[in-house]
Design a protein around this motif. Structure first.
Motif, PDB file in Angstrom:
ATOM      1  N   GLY A  81       1.071  -1.445  -0.767  1.00 25.61           N
ATOM      2  CA  GLY A  81       0.081  -0.573   0.165  1.00 25.61           C
ATOM      3  C   GLY A  81       1.029   1.420   0.008  1.00 25.61           C
ATOM      4  N   TYR A  82       1.442   1.219   1.071  1.00 25.06           N
ATOM      5  CA  TYR A  82       2.775   2.584   0.909  1.00 25.06           C
ATOM      6  C   TYR A  82       3.467   3.020  -0.259  1.00 25.06           C
ATOM      7  CZ  TYR A  82       2.141   3.615   5.570  1.00 25.06           C
ATOM      8  OH  TYR A  82       1.228   4.639   6.861  1.00 25.06           O
ATOM      9  N   VAL A 139      -5.849  -6.171  -0.137  1.00 25.95           N
ATOM     10  CA  VAL A 139      -6.237  -5.066   1.015  1.00 25.95           C
ATOM     11  C   VAL A 139      -4.932  -4.289   0.875  1.00 25.95           C
ATOM     12  CG1 VAL A 139      -4.851  -5.354   3.609  1.00 25.95           C
ATOM     13  CG2 VAL A 139      -5.706  -6.922   2.808  1.00 25.95           C
ATOM     14  N   ALA A 140      -4.215  -3.922   0.329  1.00 20.65           N
ATOM     15  CA  ALA A 140      -3.413  -2.927  -0.306  1.00 20.65           C
ATOM     16  C   ALA A 140      -4.156  -2.192  -0.898  1.00 20.65           C
ATOM     17  CB  ALA A 140      -2.139  -3.708  -0.697  1.00 20.65           C
ATOM     18  N   LEU A 141      -5.155  -2.508  -2.053  1.00 17.23           N
ATOM     19  CA  LEU A 141      -5.701  -2.038  -2.589  1.00 17.23           C
ATOM     20  C   LEU A 141      -6.731  -0.776  -2.100  1.00 17.23           C
ATOM     21  CD1 LEU A 141      -6.488  -0.783  -5.652  1.00 17.23           C
ATOM     22  CD2 LEU A 141      -8.524  -2.625  -5.492  1.00 17.23           C
ATOM     23  N   ALA A 142      -7.548  -1.833  -0.906  1.00 20.74           N
ATOM     24  CA  ALA A 142      -7.876  -0.639  -0.037  1.00 20.74           C
ATOM     25  C   ALA A 142      -7.778   0.054   0.358  1.00 20.74           C
ATOM     26  CB  ALA A 142      -8.986  -2.107   1.200  1.00 20.74           C
ATOM     27  N   ASN A 143      -6.027  -0.248   1.118  1.00 18.19           N
ATOM     28  CA  ASN A 143      -5.703   0.895   1.774  1.00 18.19           C
ATOM     29  C   ASN A 143      -5.082   1.874   1.395  1.00 18.19           C
ATOM     30  OD1 ASN A 143      -5.415   0.451   4.892  1.00 18.19           O
ATOM     31  ND2 ASN A 143      -5.204  -1.595   4.272  1.00 18.19           N
ATOM     32  N   ILE A 144      -4.654   1.803  -0.250  1.00 18.30           N
ATOM     33  CA  ILE A 144      -3.731   3.235  -1.258  1.00 18.30           C
ATOM     34  C   ILE A 144      -4.733   4.428  -1.187  1.00 18.30           C
ATOM     35  CG2 ILE A 144      -3.543   4.004  -3.527  1.00 18.30           C
ATOM     36  CD1 ILE A 144      -2.466   0.917  -3.573  1.00 18.30           C
ATOM     37  N   PRO A 145      -5.897   4.227  -1.230  1.00 15.57           N
ATOM     38  CA  PRO A 145      -7.156   5.517  -1.239  1.00 15.57           C
ATOM     39  C   PRO A 145      -6.083   6.384   0.228  1.00 15.57           C
ATOM     40  CG  PRO A 145      -8.086   4.243  -2.200  1.00 15.57           C
ATOM     41  CD  PRO A 145      -6.721   3.193  -1.658  1.00 15.57           C
ATOM     42  N   ASP A 146      -6.886   5.984   1.282  1.00 18.47           N
ATOM     43  CA  ASP A 146      -6.570   6.643   2.070  1.00 18.47           C
ATOM     44  C   ASP A 146      -5.055   7.070   2.486  1.00 18.47           C
ATOM     45  OD1 ASP A 146      -7.223   7.872   4.928  1.00 18.47           O
ATOM     46  OD2 ASP A 146      -6.831   5.899   5.719  1.00 18.47           O
ATOM     47  N   ALA A 147      -4.012   6.298   2.238  1.00 28.06           N
ATOM     48  CA  ALA A 147      -2.522   6.597   2.544  1.00 28.06           C
ATOM     49  C   ALA A 147      -2.395   7.331   1.476  1.00 28.06           C
ATOM     50  CB  ALA A 147      -1.947   5.154   2.514  1.00 28.06           C
ATOM     51  N   VAL A 163       2.688   2.136  -3.426  1.00 24.08           N
ATOM     52  CA  VAL A 163       1.700   2.581  -4.478  1.00 24.08           C
ATOM     53  C   VAL A 163       1.607   3.970  -3.689  1.00 24.08           C
ATOM     54  CG1 VAL A 163      -0.087   2.675  -5.816  1.00 24.08           C
ATOM     55  CG2 VAL A 163       1.370   0.255  -5.024  1.00 24.08           C
ATOM     56  N   ALA A 164       1.329   4.274  -2.595  1.00 27.49           N
ATOM     57  CA  ALA A 164       0.300   5.315  -2.075  1.00 27.49           C
ATOM     58  C   ALA A 164       1.764   6.992  -1.867  1.00 27.49           C
ATOM     59  CB  ALA A 164       0.196   5.299  -0.585  1.00 27.49           C
ATOM     60  N   LEU A 165       2.940   5.790  -1.425  1.00 23.79           N
ATOM     61  CA  LEU A 165       3.847   6.936  -1.067  1.00 23.79           C
ATOM     62  C   LEU A 165       4.343   7.878  -2.838  1.00 23.79           C
ATOM     63  CD1 LEU A 165       6.752   5.820   1.400  1.00 23.79           C
ATOM     64  CD2 LEU A 165       5.112   7.575   1.509  1.00 23.79           C
ATOM     65  N   PRO A 166       4.382   7.343  -4.115  1.00 24.41           N
ATOM     66  CA  PRO A 166       4.683   7.978  -5.227  1.00 24.41           C
ATOM     67  C   PRO A 166       3.785   8.478  -5.326  1.00 24.41           C
ATOM     68  CG  PRO A 166       5.088   6.046  -5.674  1.00 24.41           C
ATOM     69  CD  PRO A 166       4.911   5.817  -4.155  1.00 24.41           C
ATOM     70  N   ILE A 167       2.824   8.092  -5.730  1.00 27.24           N
ATOM     71  CA  ILE A 167       1.629   9.155  -5.720  1.00 27.24           C
ATOM     72  C   ILE A 167       1.117  10.621  -4.821  1.00 27.24           C
ATOM     73  CG2 ILE A 167      -1.016   8.968  -5.789  1.00 27.24           C
ATOM     74  CD1 ILE A 167      -1.360   6.032  -6.668  1.00 27.24           C
ATOM     75  N   GLY A 168       0.930  10.488  -3.328  1.00 22.90           N
ATOM     76  CA  GLY A 168       0.628  11.356  -2.633  1.00 22.90           C
ATOM     77  C   GLY A 168       2.040  12.341  -3.326  1.00 22.90           C
ATOM     78  N   LEU A 169       3.189  11.786  -3.536  1.00 22.59           N
ATOM     79  CA  LEU A 169       4.488  13.102  -3.818  1.00 22.59           C
ATOM     80  C   LEU A 169       4.256  13.813  -5.288  1.00 22.59           C
ATOM     81  CD1 LEU A 169       7.697  10.591  -1.548  1.00 22.59           C
ATOM     82  CD2 LEU A 169       6.714  12.781  -0.983  1.00 22.59           C
ATOM     83  N   ILE A 170       4.065  12.898  -5.556  1.00 22.34           N
ATOM     84  CA  ILE A 170       4.077  13.599  -7.282  1.00 22.34           C
ATOM     85  C   ILE A 170       2.028  14.513  -6.734  1.00 22.34           C
ATOM     86  CG2 ILE A 170       3.659  13.379  -9.282  1.00 22.34           C
ATOM     87  CD1 ILE A 170       4.584  11.546  -9.416  1.00 22.34           C
ATOM     88  N   ALA A 171       1.965  14.201  -6.194  1.00 22.46           N
ATOM     89  CA  ALA A 171       0.532  15.137  -6.325  1.00 22.46           C
ATOM     90  C   ALA A 171       1.322  16.867  -4.805  1.00 22.46           C
ATOM     91  CB  ALA A 171      -1.337  14.351  -5.924  1.00 22.46           C
ATOM     92  N   ALA A 172       1.532  15.828  -4.222  1.00 26.15           N
ATOM     93  CA  ALA A 172       1.774  17.463  -3.642  1.00 26.15           C
ATOM     94  C   ALA A 172       2.904  18.732  -4.648  1.00 26.15           C
ATOM     95  CB  ALA A 172       1.969  17.054  -2.270  1.00 26.15           C
TER      96      ALA A 172
END
Length: 293
Positions: free
Chosen positions: A92-93, A149-157, A95-104
């Protein structure tokens, strides 16, 4: 006597609850974690099956719904839960880390919308419902359950990473790095990523607890595991019909799951509290000016 000397006993008293929290967290999490990691090495070969839901007869925790030794099933059942939860959290992290950093960090509004809006739609679907919906189409194994479970946690993370990174990205230091022509990697990972490490550590403790519960619930409902698998959550589900006849087959694995999640959460909380203390950074509070008595 100086005012600073009067403060030292008080500071010592404040430090004791932190040590107590560490000890409590370690005691709670040590048993289930040790069983999960080393239990399969100690389980040995399966013995002959006995009558279902009985006590005694060489089975000191009794037998389960098909006559297997409960203690052996407990030794074997922790590793799938722990490994699936850790893999799901890490994926989950990842995938979520690069998405969140790029968006920010991006200045392109369309790119931020493209990254975050699909995750907002996915976030509207309850995690367990998403897993059950996918499980009706596919039959996931342990790896498939970790992916779900990782897919379910990606949006919030990803939303949390973006919110934390946006504050760090708005600092003058990041703008100065932009003007100096620094690479995105140095800005996004070297500065912004390091700035949000404490926030990510706090979230990781809470998220791992939630993931453990989600993995256990999915296994309880038969998603990603065989009906007779050696798994703590499956044991709770399959043995509950004999709860009042042979309770250990349900109570022991349930308590181990609760201890693992509660102890993990306390451990992360104690680690963060320890990191916030001035003593851990090698600093001393300034001496207060006051009259000597």
């Amino acid at each position: 006597m100086s005012a600073y000397a009067d403060e030292r006993p008080e500071r010592g008293r404040r430090a004791r609850p932190g040590r107590g929290r560490w000890a409590l967290a370690v005691v709670i999490v040590a048993v289930p974690l040790a069983l999960a990691l080393f239990g399969p090495l100690l389980a040995g070969a399966p013995g002959p099956r006995a009558t279902s839901f009985t006590l005694g007869g060489g089975h000191w925790l009794g037998t389960d719904f098909v006559g297997r030794d409960v203690w052996r099933q407990i030794l074997l059942g922790g590793r799938p839960v722990v490994l699936t939860a850790l893999a799901a959290t890490a994926l989950g992290y990842l995938v979520a880390l690069p998405i969140g950093l790029i968006a920010a960090l991006t200045h392109r509004g369309w790119l931020e919308e493209l990254l975050m809006r699909p995750l907002d739609i996915l976030l509207a679907v309850p995690s367990l419902l998403l897993i059950l919906l996918v499980a009706t189409v596919f039959t996931p194994g342990a790896a498939g359950l970790a992916l779900l479970v990782a897919l379910a946690n990606i949006p919030d993370a990803a939303r949390l990473v973006r919110a934390a990174a946006a504050e760090a990205a708005s600092r003058p230091a990041v703008e100065a790095m932009r003007m100096q022509g620094e690479t995105w990697w140095r800005m996004g990972v070297g500065y912004v990523g390091r700035s949000i490490l404490r926030t990510l550590a706090a979230d990781a403790g809470i998220r791992l607890t939630g993931v453990l519960y989600l993995v256990a619930t999915a296994a309880f409902l038969g998603v990603g595991v065989a009906p007779d698998a050696a798994d703590w959550a499956v044991m709770v589900d399959r043995n509950r019909t004999g709860l009042f006849v042979q309770p250990w087959a349900v109570v022991v694995p349930a308590l181990l799951i609760v201890a693992l999640t509660t102890g993990g959460n306390l451990l992360f909380d104690a680690a963060l509290d320890h990191a916030r203390r001035p003593e851990t950074n090698g600093t001393r509070p300034e001496k207060k000016m006051g009259k000597r008595t």
